[in-house]
Design a protein around this motif. Structure first.
Motif, PDB file in Angstrom:
ATOM      1  N   SER A  54      34.549  35.601  36.409  1.00 11.86           N
ATOM      2  CA  SER A  54      33.870  36.894  36.488  1.00 11.86           C
ATOM      3  C   SER A  54      32.590  36.925  35.672  1.00 11.86           C
ATOM      4  CB  SER A  54      34.814  38.025  36.044  1.00 11.86           C
ATOM      5  OG  SER A  54      35.050  37.983  34.647  1.00 11.86           O
ATOM      6  N   ASP A  55      32.453  36.007  34.723  1.00  8.98           N
ATOM      7  CA  ASP A  55      31.191  35.910  33.973  1.00  8.98           C
ATOM      8  C   ASP A  55      29.999  35.676  34.892  1.00  8.98           C
ATOM      9  OD1 ASP A  55      32.233  36.366  31.464  1.00  8.98           O
ATOM     10  OD2 ASP A  55      32.398  34.246  30.931  1.00  8.98           O
ATOM     11  N   ALA A  56      30.238  35.124  36.082  1.00  7.60           N
ATOM     12  CA  ALA A  56      29.159  34.889  37.050  1.00  7.60           C
ATOM     13  C   ALA A  56      28.827  36.160  37.835  1.00  7.60           C
ATOM     14  CB  ALA A  56      29.547  33.770  38.013  1.00  7.60           C
ATOM     15  N   ASP A  57      29.449  37.293  37.476  1.00  6.29           N
ATOM     16  CA  ASP A  57      29.200  38.572  38.141  1.00  6.29           C
ATOM     17  C   ASP A  57      29.424  38.451  39.649  1.00  6.29           C
ATOM     18  OD1 ASP A  57      28.586  41.223  38.465  1.00  6.29           O
ATOM     19  OD2 ASP A  57      26.414  40.962  38.341  1.00  6.29           O
ATOM     20  N   VAL A  58      30.615  37.930  39.995  1.00  6.04           N
ATOM     21  CA  VAL A  58      30.941  37.708  41.399  1.00  6.04           C
ATOM     22  C   VAL A  58      31.336  39.025  42.065  1.00  6.04           C
ATOM     23  CG1 VAL A  58      31.606  35.306  41.058  1.00  6.04           C
ATOM     24  CG2 VAL A  58      33.332  37.102  40.809  1.00  6.04           C
ATOM     25  N   ASP A  59      31.186  39.081  43.377  1.00  4.97           N
ATOM     26  CA  ASP A  59      31.536  40.275  44.145  1.00  4.97           C
ATOM     27  C   ASP A  59      33.006  40.308  44.522  1.00  4.97           C
ATOM     28  OD1 ASP A  59      28.777  41.413  44.520  1.00  4.97           O
ATOM     29  OD2 ASP A  59      28.493  39.410  45.367  1.00  4.97           O
ATOM     30  N   VAL A  60      33.607  39.144  44.673  1.00  7.53           N
ATOM     31  CA  VAL A  60      35.020  39.047  45.043  1.00  7.53           C
ATOM     32  C   VAL A  60      35.573  37.767  44.433  1.00  7.53           C
ATOM     33  CG1 VAL A  60      34.438  37.934  47.242  1.00  7.53           C
ATOM     34  CG2 VAL A  60      36.670  39.001  46.976  1.00  7.53           C
ATOM     35  N   ILE A  61      36.842  37.818  44.024  1.00  6.22           N
ATOM     36  CA  ILE A  61      37.527  36.647  43.471  1.00  6.22           C
ATOM     37  C   ILE A  61      38.695  36.305  44.389  1.00  6.22           C
ATOM     38  CG2 ILE A  61      38.866  35.703  41.545  1.00  6.22           C
ATOM     39  CD1 ILE A  61      37.383  37.671  39.700  1.00  6.22           C
ATOM     40  N   ALA A  62      38.784  35.041  44.779  1.00  6.34           N
ATOM     41  CA  ALA A  62      39.899  34.561  45.588  1.00  6.34           C
ATOM     42  C   ALA A  62      40.755  33.622  44.745  1.00  6.34           C
ATOM     43  CB  ALA A  62      39.390  33.834  46.836  1.00  6.34           C
ATOM     44  N   TYR A  63      42.013  33.965  44.579  1.00  6.59           N
ATOM     45  CA  TYR A  63      42.959  33.118  43.859  1.00  6.59           C
ATOM     46  C   TYR A  63      43.488  32.109  44.864  1.00  6.59           C
ATOM     47  CZ  TYR A  63      46.919  31.949  40.751  1.00  6.59           C
ATOM     48  OH  TYR A  63      47.826  31.305  39.946  1.00  6.59           O
ATOM     49  N   ALA A  64      42.960  30.902  44.807  1.00  5.56           N
ATOM     50  CA  ALA A  64      43.138  29.932  45.886  1.00  5.56           C
ATOM     51  C   ALA A  64      44.205  28.900  45.541  1.00  5.56           C
ATOM     52  CB  ALA A  64      41.809  29.258  46.215  1.00  5.56           C
ATOM     53  N   CYS A  65      45.409  29.368  45.282  1.00  2.00           N
ATOM     54  CA  CYS A  65      46.558  28.462  45.225  1.00  2.00           C
ATOM     55  C   CYS A  65      47.753  29.208  45.786  1.00  2.00           C
ATOM     56  CB  CYS A  65      46.843  27.964  43.818  1.00  2.00           C
ATOM     57  SG  CYS A  65      48.124  26.669  43.822  1.00  2.00           S
ATOM     58  N   LEU A  66      47.985  29.047  47.068  1.00  2.00           N
ATOM     59  CA  LEU A  66      49.007  29.793  47.789  1.00  2.00           C
ATOM     60  C   LEU A  66      50.391  29.580  47.199  1.00  2.00           C
ATOM     61  CD1 LEU A  66      49.333  30.304  51.556  1.00  2.00           C
ATOM     62  CD2 LEU A  66      51.147  29.029  50.417  1.00  2.00           C
ATOM     63  N   VAL A  67      50.775  28.330  47.000  1.00  2.00           N
ATOM     64  CA  VAL A  67      52.161  28.061  46.632  1.00  2.00           C
ATOM     65  C   VAL A  67      52.433  28.407  45.169  1.00  2.00           C
ATOM     66  CG1 VAL A  67      51.904  25.622  45.979  1.00  2.00           C
ATOM     67  CG2 VAL A  67      54.034  26.406  47.058  1.00  2.00           C
ATOM     68  N   ALA A  68      51.405  28.422  44.312  1.00  2.00           N
ATOM     69  CA  ALA A  68      51.619  28.838  42.925  1.00  2.00           C
ATOM     70  C   ALA A  68      52.057  30.287  42.851  1.00  2.00           C
ATOM     71  CB  ALA A  68      50.340  28.630  42.112  1.00  2.00           C
ATOM     72  N   VAL A  69      51.501  31.104  43.710  1.00  2.00           N
ATOM     73  CA  VAL A  69      51.900  32.510  43.775  1.00  2.00           C
ATOM     74  C   VAL A  69      53.269  32.636  44.428  1.00  2.00           C
ATOM     75  CG1 VAL A  69      51.341  34.769  44.742  1.00  2.00           C
ATOM     76  CG2 VAL A  69      49.525  33.345  43.776  1.00  2.00           C
ATOM     77  N   MET A  70      53.467  31.951  45.539  1.00  2.00           N
ATOM     78  CA  MET A  70      54.725  32.075  46.268  1.00  2.00           C
ATOM     79  C   MET A  70      55.920  31.572  45.470  1.00  2.00           C
ATOM     80  SD  MET A  70      53.760  31.249  50.237  1.00  2.00           S
ATOM     81  CE  MET A  70      52.682  32.347  51.179  1.00  2.00           C
ATOM     82  N   ALA A  71      55.686  30.653  44.527  1.00  2.00           N
ATOM     83  CA  ALA A  71      56.779  30.125  43.709  1.00  2.00           C
ATOM     84  C   ALA A  71      57.397  31.201  42.821  1.00  2.00           C
ATOM     85  CB  ALA A  71      56.272  28.974  42.836  1.00  2.00           C
ATOM     86  N   GLN A  72      56.710  32.329  42.671  1.00  2.00           N
ATOM     87  CA  GLN A  72      57.220  33.418  41.831  1.00  2.00           C
ATOM     88  C   GLN A  72      58.169  34.343  42.586  1.00  2.00           C
ATOM     89  OE1 GLN A  72      53.858  35.100  39.280  1.00  2.00           O
ATOM     90  NE2 GLN A  72      52.764  33.921  40.832  1.00  2.00           N
ATOM     91  N   GLY A  73      58.264  34.156  43.906  1.00  2.00           N
ATOM     92  CA  GLY A  73      59.170  34.983  44.695  1.00  2.00           C
ATOM     93  C   GLY A  73      58.438  35.926  45.622  1.00  2.00           C
ATOM     94  N   PRO A  74      59.117  36.404  46.671  1.00  2.00           N
ATOM     95  CA  PRO A  74      58.490  37.256  47.681  1.00  2.00           C
ATOM     96  C   PRO A  74      57.748  38.442  47.076  1.00  2.00           C
ATOM     97  CG  PRO A  74      60.665  36.585  48.414  1.00  2.00           C
ATOM     98  CD  PRO A  74      60.522  36.108  46.998  1.00  2.00           C
ATOM     99  N   GLY A  75      56.543  38.672  47.610  1.00  2.00           N
ATOM    100  CA  GLY A  75      55.722  39.794  47.164  1.00  2.00           C
ATOM    101  C   GLY A  75      54.937  39.554  45.899  1.00  2.00           C
ATOM    102  N   ALA A  76      55.008  38.356  45.341  1.00  2.00           N
ATOM    103  CA  ALA A  76      54.372  38.100  44.045  1.00  2.00           C
ATOM    104  C   ALA A  76      52.852  38.209  44.097  1.00  2.00           C
ATOM    105  CB  ALA A  76      54.776  36.718  43.526  1.00  2.00           C
ATOM    106  N   HIS A  77      52.259  38.111  45.301  1.00  2.00           N
ATOM    107  CA  HIS A  77      50.797  38.191  45.377  1.00  2.00           C
ATOM    108  C   HIS A  77      50.279  39.536  44.879  1.00  2.00           C
ATOM    109  CE1 HIS A  77      52.281  39.704  49.301  1.00  2.00           C
ATOM    110  NE2 HIS A  77      51.250  40.546  49.238  1.00  2.00           N
ATOM    111  N   VAL A  78      51.074  40.584  45.011  1.00  2.00           N
ATOM    112  CA  VAL A  78      50.623  41.910  44.576  1.00  2.00           C
ATOM    113  C   VAL A  78      50.357  41.900  43.071  1.00  2.00           C
ATOM    114  CG1 VAL A  78      51.224  44.350  44.416  1.00  2.00           C
ATOM    115  CG2 VAL A  78      51.877  43.036  46.448  1.00  2.00           C
ATOM    116  N   GLY A  79      51.319  41.413  42.302  1.00  2.00           N
ATOM    117  CA  GLY A  79      51.148  41.355  40.858  1.00  2.00           C
ATOM    118  C   GLY A  79      50.081  40.372  40.430  1.00  2.00           C
ATOM    119  N   SER A  80      50.012  39.219  41.111  1.00  2.00           N
ATOM    120  CA  SER A  80      49.004  38.211  40.754  1.00  2.00           C
ATOM    121  C   SER A  80      47.598  38.748  40.971  1.00  2.00           C
ATOM    122  CB  SER A  80      49.216  36.947  41.599  1.00  2.00           C
ATOM    123  OG  SER A  80      50.428  36.306  41.252  1.00  2.00           O
TER     124      SER A  80
END
Length: 272
Positions: free
Chosen positions: A84-110
């Motif tokens: 965010s220091d680059a003053d970006v307009d949107v951030i994409a968390y680009a590791c699908l399985v790291a989020v999914m490893a936390q259990g269904p629906g974890a993308h909301v909290g991440s």
């Protein structure tokens, strides 16, 4: 089921009216997301004249194991602050399985953790994740039954299937390529994907997930598989691209990457 990209708490002006900055949080061993996404947005630029630049932060990940994936999750907030220091307009968390490893629906909290970290740094941005983008895109295109290709070992592929099914879909078939080293995943040949997809039970599916992984190269095969099987084809990368465009309020106009990014699969990408 959640819908839509997590929006920033406040609107920020772009650096220029004809340019947008996209932040990526990627695993340290990822060599695909920073090639496929810029190529997709290059095609969008060619069609629209709007420019996109990419700005990345990296979190350590070498082997695609549940332990390493969960350790990567702990670094998400720090990565969000850095990018965010680059003053970006949107951030994409680009590791699908790291989020999914936390259990269904974890993308909301991440996504919320990343949004709060960027806002706390004084640089609020819209946020999406590859995990959230995948399930929300399936909903947007009206798919209920999907067939899937994943590079993971079978237990991780089952976990991804359970995550997708936890979001209200049915995975009618899946293929595990059983590659555990993340760098090796990035070296897989996308030319093999049409034959792999052909062997799926695609007659029972509404859509094909050709790559349920941001690291497995698939861009060069998306259009070919869609043309051959006659079904919508999405990947972790194309779904993430779709949601980044949504967050920016831009209509997809990307060639040779499937109907989703041509703008003909979803009637209108809502302005965020």
């Amino acid at each position: 089921m959640t819908t839509g990209v997590v929006d920033s708490a406040a609107q920020k002006p772009q650096a220029a009216a004809d340019s947008s900055r996209i932040g990526l949080i990627v695993p340290s061993s990822n060599i695909t997301m920073e090639t496929e996404l810029p190529e997709l947005f290059r095609r969008q630029s060619a069609a629209t004249g709007h420019r996109y630049t990419f700005h990345s932060a990296r979190a350590t990940l070498k082997s695609v194991t549940k332990e390493e994936l969960l350790a990567m999750v702990d670094k998400a907030a720090d990565c969000a602050v850095a990018v965010s220091d680059a003053d970006v307009d949107v951030i994409a968390y680009a590791c699908l399985v790291a989020v999914m490893a936390q259990g269904p629906g974890a993308h909301v909290g991440s996504e919320e953790i990343i949004r709060e970290a960027a806002a706390g740094n004084g640089m609020p941005a819209a946020v999406t994740s590859s995990a959230g983008a995948l399930v929300r895109t399936l909903e947007a295109i009206g798919a209920r039954n999907v067939a899937m290709v994943a590079p993971y070992m079978k237990p991780l592929t089952r976990m991804v299937s359970e995550y997708i099914e936890g979001a209200g879909f049915t995975v009618v078939d899946s293929t595990s390529l059983e590659v555990s080293d993340n760098l090796a995943v990035g070296c897989l040949d996308p030319g093999n994907l049409p034959a792999i997809a052909r062997d799926l039970r695609h007659s029972e599916a509404d859509a094909i997930i050709l790559s349920a992984c941001v690291q497995m190269p698939s861009l060069n095969a998306v259009q070919a598989v869609e043309d051959e099987l006659g079904l919508p084809v999405i990947t972790a990368a194309t779904a993430t691209t779709f949601e980044v465009l949504q967050a920016l309020g831009h209509q997809p106009a990307i060639s040779n990457a499937g109907r989703l990014l041509q703008g003909s699969l979803v009637a209108h990408a809502p302005t965020r």
